[in-house]
Write an enzyme that holds these catalytic residues in place. Structure first.
Site, mmCIF file in Angstrom:
data_model
loop_
_atom_site.group_PDB
_atom_site.id
_atom_site.type_symbol
_atom_site.label_atom_id
_atom_site.label_comp_id
_atom_site.label_asym_id
_atom_site.label_seq_id
_atom_site.Cartn_x
_atom_site.Cartn_y
_atom_site.Cartn_z
ATOM 1 N N LYS A 3 9.411 -36.801 -17.031
ATOM 2 C CA LYS A 3 8.772 -37.242 -18.450
ATOM 3 C C LYS A 3 9.246 -35.938 -19.480
ATOM 4 O O LYS A 3 9.246 -36.429 -20.635
ATOM 5 C CB LYS A 3 7.464 -37.890 -18.376
ATOM 6 N N LYS A 22 14.910 -45.744 -10.816
ATOM 7 C CA LYS A 22 13.784 -46.697 -10.917
ATOM 8 C C LYS A 22 13.751 -47.817 -12.114
ATOM 9 O O LYS A 22 13.997 -47.288 -12.995
ATOM 10 C CB LYS A 22 12.487 -45.848 -10.716
ATOM 11 N N LYS A 74 9.587 -49.962 -17.341
ATOM 12 C CA LYS A 74 9.253 -50.687 -18.527
ATOM 13 C C LYS A 74 9.768 -50.080 -19.728
ATOM 14 O O LYS A 74 9.857 -50.608 -20.835
ATOM 15 C CB LYS A 74 7.993 -51.251 -18.324
HETATM 16 P P1 ATP Z 1 6.660 -46.432 -17.382
HETATM 17 O O1 ATP Z 1 8.121 -46.834 -17.495
HETATM 18 O O2 ATP Z 1 5.860 -46.399 -18.929
HETATM 19 O O3 ATP Z 1 6.526 -45.067 -17.025
HETATM 20 P P2 ATP Z 1 6.368 -47.703 -15.256
HETATM 21 O O4 ATP Z 1 7.131 -48.742 -15.235
HETATM 22 O O5 ATP Z 1 6.761 -47.033 -14.223
HETATM 23 O O6 ATP Z 1 6.137 -47.359 -16.770
HETATM 24 P P3 ATP Z 1 3.309 -47.808 -14.781
HETATM 25 O O7 ATP Z 1 2.428 -48.517 -15.421
HETATM 26 O O8 ATP Z 1 3.595 -46.298 -14.511
HETATM 27 O O9 ATP Z 1 4.905 -48.287 -14.635
HETATM 28 O O10 ATP Z 1 3.244 -48.282 -13.067
HETATM 29 C C1 ATP Z 1 2.392 -49.467 -12.367
HETATM 30 C C2 ATP Z 1 2.603 -49.715 -11.094
HETATM 31 O O11 ATP Z 1 3.872 -50.253 -10.937
HETATM 32 C C3 ATP Z 1 2.417 -48.089 -10.434
HETATM 33 O O12 ATP Z 1 1.721 -48.620 -9.145
HETATM 34 C C4 ATP Z 1 3.814 -47.938 -10.116
HETATM 35 O O13 ATP Z 1 3.874 -47.372 -8.715
HETATM 36 C C5 ATP Z 1 4.283 -49.301 -9.972
HETATM 37 N N1 ATP Z 1 5.871 -49.358 -10.364
HETATM 38 C C6 ATP Z 1 6.322 -48.940 -11.342
HETATM 39 N N2 ATP Z 1 7.701 -49.081 -11.305
HETATM 40 C C7 ATP Z 1 7.925 -49.355 -10.042
HETATM 41 C C8 ATP Z 1 9.222 -49.930 -9.511
HETATM 42 N N3 ATP Z 1 10.191 -50.108 -10.058
HETATM 43 N N4 ATP Z 1 9.227 -50.497 -8.255
HETATM 44 C C9 ATP Z 1 8.269 -50.464 -7.578
HETATM 45 N N5 ATP Z 1 6.731 -50.123 -8.296
HETATM 46 C C10 ATP Z 1 6.703 -49.685 -9.371
#
Ligand code: ATP
Ligand code: LTN
Length: 341
Positions: free
Chosen positions: A125, A207, A210
């Site tokens: 990040k 990965k 969002k």
């Molecule tokens: P950001 O893009 O803002 O970093 P994010 O999409 O990674 O956010 P978070 O709110 O940080 O989402 O994560 C919420 C949950 O979703 C966490 O338990 C995280 O491990 C899971 N998660 C996030 N992205 C994935 C993915 N691509 N596959 C599986 N699990 C995920």
């Protein structure tokens, strides 16, 4: 005469505590859903579950206040739309419960600079937001440890990207317990066998996230059916035209994982189903099952997000419950560290 025994009052066994949070940084993706939230829903009957929207975490990246406010409310409505049931679980907005920030300060003083410097999410990040490498981004895992430890959590269902933060949480809890006497339950990560890391559809080595700038990389769980199908049709794959799960086929492996998570079919079954068929057929099938699966969530969301009164009632009650439960741990912490009460 036979004496009648008083009816045995069964004391219900205490359920293990489950805690997990999601950031209001945009609409939940299929990755968030399959990797985390779907498991949260399934765990509600067997565990004592606590699921906040972690708005304080989202401040580590620059946010537009108006957008953040609407994202928090939408994320909360979406959690309920996915099936988090406030009658079964405690669900709330993190910033409504002061104890998270307070414990975070205390735990920060038991966390080493060196161990925070090793966090890969911090490195990623800070590379992505080089103009805003703030102290909160660095201490983010301490706030996450506070979230978890406040509730004497047993299990934390997360995607695989959070494993390192969970290990840090355990290290901090063990260190604190050794220094001050037993205070915190040491939690375990609960990472699903399938779906723990759903990859981007535009770049299957990354990965699905969002906050990705490229909207073709992710499916949000509110995307309409035609958008979902279009994004899957455009998904990056390879030139082999063979639906098999194998190293080096990142795009196809990812689509097969998604298809398997949604339909419950094994990789072998999927291989057989698409034997001799092209990627076009396969991508369409994945798009269709995902769109069908998400349809009821989209409908629930439309209903719930229109009912602001109900949402407010739920998050207020959730915050009261969370405040009460976390205060027990906070009192214990203050006593142990030597604060005057
Ligand atoms: P950001 O893009 O803002 O970093 P994010 O999409 O990674 O956010 P978070 O709110 O940080 O989402 O994560 C919420 C949950 O979703 C966490 O338990 C995280 O491990 C899971 N998660 C996030 N992205 C994935 C993915 N691509 N596959 C599986 N699990 C995920
Ligand atoms: N760091 C997590 C979100 C998060 C969390 C938590 C997850 C904040 N606090 C406590 C589990 C338990 C993320 O970025 N996905």
């Amino acid at each position: 005469m036979q004496e009648t025994q008083p009816a045995a009052t069964a004391v219900p066994a205490k359920k293990p505590v489950v805690f997990s949070g999601i950031q209001p940084t945009g609409t939940m993706t299929l990755g968030n859903y399959l990797g985390a939230v779907r498991n949260w829903v399934q765990m509600q009957d067997d565990y004592d579950c606590i699921y906040p929207i972690v708005d304080m975490h989202s401040l580590t990246i620059r946010q537009e206040p108006k957008v953040l406010r609407s994202n928090i409310l939408n994320a909360f409505a979406l959690l309920l739309a996915c099936g988090i049931d406030p009658q079964k679980s405690v669900t709330f907005i993190q910033s409504h419960v002061d104890n998270h920030a307070v414990l975070s300060w205390v735990l920060g003083c038991s966390t080493q600079f060196g161990e925070l410097s090793r966090m890969t999410q911090f490195k990623d990040k800070s590379a992505k937001h080089a103009d805003n490498i703030n102290a909160g981004l660095f201490t983010y895992p301490v706030l996450m440890a506070a979230d978890i430890l406040l509730y004497q959590t047993d299990l934390v269902p997360v995607g695989v990207d959070q494993k390192q933060h969970l290990e840090l949480t355990r290290d901090v809890a063990i260190r604190f317990n050794n220094l001050y006497g037993n205070t915190f339950k040491v939690p375990e990560a609960y990472i699903p066998k399938a779906g723990a890391k759903i990859m981007s559809l535009a770049d299957p080595t990354k990965k699905m996230s969002k906050s990705d700038e490229n909207p073709n990389g992710f499916i949000t769980i509110l995307d309409p059916a035609d958008t979902i199908i279009r994004k899957f049709k455009r998904a990056v794959t390879d030139s082999e035209a063979q639906v098999v799960y194998r190293e080096g086929k990142d795009g196809i492996n990812n689509l097969m994982t998604i298809y398997s998570c949604v339909t419950g079919k094994t990789m072998e079954e999927i291989q057989r189903e698409f034997d001799g068929k092209g990627y076009g057929d396969f991508k369409l099938a994945v798009g269709e099952v995902v769109a069908d699966h998400l349809k009821p969530i989209r409908e629930n969301f439309a209903r719930l997000s229109a009912d602001k009164g109900y949402l407010e009632e739920v998050y207020r009650r959730g915050a009261q419950q969370a405040q009460q439960r976390s205060s027990r741990t906070m009192e214990k912490v203050f006593r142990k560290i030597g604060f005057v009460r």
